[in-house]
Motif scaffolding. Structure first.
Motif, mmCIF file in Angstrom:
data_model
loop_
_atom_site.group_PDB
_atom_site.id
_atom_site.type_symbol
_atom_site.label_atom_id
_atom_site.label_comp_id
_atom_site.label_asym_id
_atom_site.label_seq_id
_atom_site.Cartn_x
_atom_site.Cartn_y
_atom_site.Cartn_z
ATOM 1 N N TYR A 40 -5.016 -10.044 -16.409
ATOM 2 C CA TYR A 40 -5.988 -10.647 -15.985
ATOM 3 C C TYR A 40 -5.769 -10.854 -14.078
ATOM 4 N N ARG A 41 -4.578 -10.941 -13.791
ATOM 5 C CA ARG A 41 -4.132 -11.124 -12.448
ATOM 6 C C ARG A 41 -4.602 -9.701 -11.832
ATOM 7 N N GLN A 42 -4.561 -8.514 -12.379
ATOM 8 C CA GLN A 42 -5.202 -7.259 -11.851
ATOM 9 C C GLN A 42 -6.759 -7.336 -11.792
ATOM 10 N N ARG A 43 -7.303 -8.033 -12.690
ATOM 11 C CA ARG A 43 -8.761 -8.012 -12.628
ATOM 12 C C ARG A 43 -9.421 -8.933 -11.612
ATOM 13 N N VAL A 44 -8.531 -10.136 -11.415
ATOM 14 C CA VAL A 44 -8.896 -11.117 -10.493
ATOM 15 C C VAL A 44 -8.764 -10.317 -9.141
ATOM 16 N N GLU A 80 -1.728 -9.843 3.365
ATOM 17 C CA GLU A 80 -2.466 -8.514 3.112
ATOM 18 C C GLU A 80 -3.803 -9.003 2.889
ATOM 19 N N LEU A 81 -4.123 -9.837 2.162
ATOM 20 C CA LEU A 81 -5.543 -10.281 1.988
ATOM 21 C C LEU A 81 -5.953 -10.776 3.255
ATOM 22 N N ALA A 125 0.492 -5.527 -5.463
ATOM 23 C CA ALA A 125 0.457 -6.698 -5.873
ATOM 24 C C ALA A 125 -0.478 -7.443 -5.667
ATOM 25 N N PRO A 126 -1.559 -7.901 -6.555
ATOM 26 C CA PRO A 126 -2.797 -8.411 -6.301
ATOM 27 C C PRO A 126 -2.609 -9.785 -5.437
ATOM 28 N N PRO A 127 -3.010 -9.700 -4.257
ATOM 29 C CA PRO A 127 -2.812 -11.084 -3.528
ATOM 30 C C PRO A 127 -3.528 -12.245 -4.023
ATOM 31 N N GLU A 153 5.384 -18.170 3.007
ATOM 32 C CA GLU A 153 4.858 -18.052 1.793
ATOM 33 C C GLU A 153 3.918 -17.068 1.471
ATOM 34 N N GLU A 154 2.877 -16.792 2.528
ATOM 35 C CA GLU A 154 2.096 -15.723 2.425
ATOM 36 C C GLU A 154 2.757 -14.368 2.365
#
Lengths: 255, 325
Positions: free
Chosen positions: B137-141, A99-100, B82-84, A91-92
């Motif tokens: 908002y996703r981008q900002r988070v 990546e995080l 893509a924001p994680p 899932e990650e």
């Protein structure tokens, strides 16, 4: 250590944020409840019978109820485990959150241990439900608690093994279904390896039987704590987690 | 702050980044520019210790990405393309997880989270589930995630991709606001973005470094000659474009006159002049003295777009020439 705890907390939370944890617990409670009912019902009729036949000696609850139940649980576990581990890394990878994790000041091993421990604790929690049923045996009978404890230790060790293998398989793909299916296949293989000894007694058959996780569980179910089996389980856990670590490293090199 | 020396990254079959060297000083905003597939993301992933380099050395704040990855990671905030995000978490829950993950000490955690929330203006969604957030908002988070541990270096991979124009402006302002404290590298394939937010540009194409300079220098360097757009109108309803053209060519310092369009009695030209000569005044006088009306006169600024095309095209031409030889 603190990082392991961070990952662990996150994993446990996400198990309970989705229906998966509740679903597994319900399914397990139903199946175990049914087996428990059948086992105790047979036990009660048998002991009535033997009293009527005039055989005075009391029957052993541990041997007649708990041992077969523990064997059942060890097999049910093979079906639950893929559902627990399939999402861990797949899932990650799919959502990119890997990546995080991999760019945070955390060691790969800490991520792996956090995830594996969370899976193990969830599995332990599911097993604990069966404790409710067994509590009734203590209420109305007088089973020996020490073999039960050994049995549960065996279940956790066996679970830890398969969870480690499942965690490893989950790093190989970004598709949860594939991870789950492959883990299920692996669990199944490790179970049926035991069967070959029924048809074959050559050395290779004995080796395969030795590799079966279920063979090593039998002594635990009897309440026998044998270091040979404990070492087998611990080494498979180590192997599984080691492979996971290598696979994460490979992820960096291939990506 | 960041020193990249002869970085090469190869995948199984392709060379994604080929022998790139550059340097970024503390507190600068650097635009990392290139078409899709140029190797921007790969370079950023090497900087953030997500991928190991095949060869070459990369240092962030004096630490080598291969030898001391943990030290590098402590000093880098990274927002991937893509924001994680974890969809099942609430925003605040997610930020708290990130704070722990980035090793923010317990005593500062609350304060750091609040600061990140405030800077990225996500206060009104703090208890919302991440899965329910809009793209902006996703981008900002995601950005709040990147600045959580107050890193020296911020690496943002296409931070404005997929946002609407208003959100793009907001995000750019946010990034500008972060400069100074942080050294920022942001990648993009949108040129105006670099012109508006960055101080320096690094242009790469097909894995190779094409140019690295300040935004102004780069535009100036490539301009060479100055260009002026001139629009002329005939006074009594008729206009002979070739006459105007001849008149304009006679002005001292003019190197070339291109006729752009002519309609009814209007005609527009682009006039190029020699380097360092301002010909606008002369042009105006010439038009008026020729008996026409001057309706427009403005310098044509080359956008980075032209620069970029020029750079990548000239490189391609060179490669083609090399191949022919």
């Amino acid at each position: 250590m603190r990082n392991i705890w961070t990952i662990f907390r996150k994993e446990i939370k996400s198990y309970f944020a989705s229906p998966i944890a509740y679903l597994l617990m319900t399914v397990f409670a139903l199946i175990f409840g049914y087996f428990f009912y059948v086992a105790t019902a047979i036990f009660v009729t048998r002991s009535f019978e033997s009293q009527m036949m005039g055989r005075g000696f009391p029957m052993d609850v541990n041997e007649w109820v708990i041992r077969p139940l523990l064997m059942n649980v060890s097999v049910i576990g093979l079906f639950l485990i893929p559902m627990i581990t399939m999402r861990l890394f797949a899932e990650e990878k799919r959502s990119g959150t890997i990546e995080l994790l991999m760019t945070s000041p955390v060691r790969d091993l800490e991520i792996i241990l956090g995830k594996w421990l969370a899976a193990l604790v969830l599995y332990g929690g599911i097993l604990a439900i069966s404790g409710l049923n067994l509590a009734f045996l203590f209420l109305y009978g007088d089973p020996d608690w020490k073999p039960i404890l050994v049995g549960y230790l065996g279940l956790l060790l066996q679970g830890g093994c398969l969870l480690a293998i499942g965690t490893f398989i989950s790093t190989l793909t970004r598709n949860q279904i594939i991870a789950g299916g492959a883990t299920f296949a692996a669990c199944l293989m490790l179970w049926i390896f035991d069967w070959v000894t029924a048809y074959e007694s050559a050395t290779w058959a004995r080796v395969m039987s030795y590799l079966s996780v279920v063979t090593h569980f039998e002594p635990f179910a009897k309440g026998v704590l044998d270091s040979k089996d404990v070492i087998f389980y611990l080494s498979v856990i180590f192997l599984g987690l080691f492979l996971t670590a290598r696979s994460m490293e490979a992820l960096r090199w291939r990506a | 702050m960041i020193r990249v020396e002869r970085l090469t990254k190869k995948y199984a079959r392709t060379v994604a980044v080929d022998d790139i060297s550059f340097q970024v000083d503390k507190g600068r905003i650097v635009g990392f520019l290139g078409p899709n597939g140029a190797g921007k993301t790969t370079t950023m992933r090497v900087l953030t210790c997500f991928l190991p380099p095949t060869s070459g050395s990369v240092q962030v704040a004096g630490f080598d990405v291969m030898k001391q990855p943990l030290e590098v990671k402590r000093r880098i905030g990274y927002l991937p393309e893509a924001p994680p995000l974890y969809p099942e978490m609430e925003v605040i829950e997610y930020l708290e997880f990130v704070a722990r993950l980035k090793g923010v000490p317990k005593s500062e955690r609350k304060q750091r989270i609040e600061q990140a929330v405030e800077r990225c203006a996500i206060g009104d969604v703090r208890t919302k589930l991440v899965s329910k957030l809009s793209r902006g908002y996703r981008q900002r988070v995601g950005l709040a995630q990147a600045i959580m541990h107050n890193p020296d270096v911020l690496i943002l991979d296409e931070p404005t991709a997929g946002l609407d124009p208003k959100q793009i402006i907001e995000t750019r302002q946010l990034i500008k606001g972060l400069a100074g404290e942080h050294t920022i590298i942001l990648s993009t394939h949108i040129l105006p973005e670099v012109e508006q937010t960055c101080e320096e540009v690094i242009i790469i194409n097909k894995g190779k470094l094409v140019a690295t300079d300040s935004v102004e220098n780069l535009t100036r360097r490539l301009r060479g000659a100055e260009a002026v757009a001139v629009e002329v109108e005939g006074r009594n309803g008729t206009l002979d474009p070739s006459a105007v053209r001849r008149r304009l060519e006679q002005v001292a310092g003019v190197s070339r006159v291109i006729e752009k369009s002519s309609r009814d009695n209007r005609c527009s030209f682009e006039v190029e002049s020699l380097h360092g000569r301002s010909v606008r005044g002369e042009l105006a006088r010439a038009v008026v003295e020729g008996g026409w009306n001057l309706t427009e006169l403005r310098p044509v600024a080359y956008s980075l777009e032209d620069v970029f095309l020029q750079l990548t095209a000239s490189e391609e031409a060179a490669v083609a020439a090399g191949g022919a030889r």
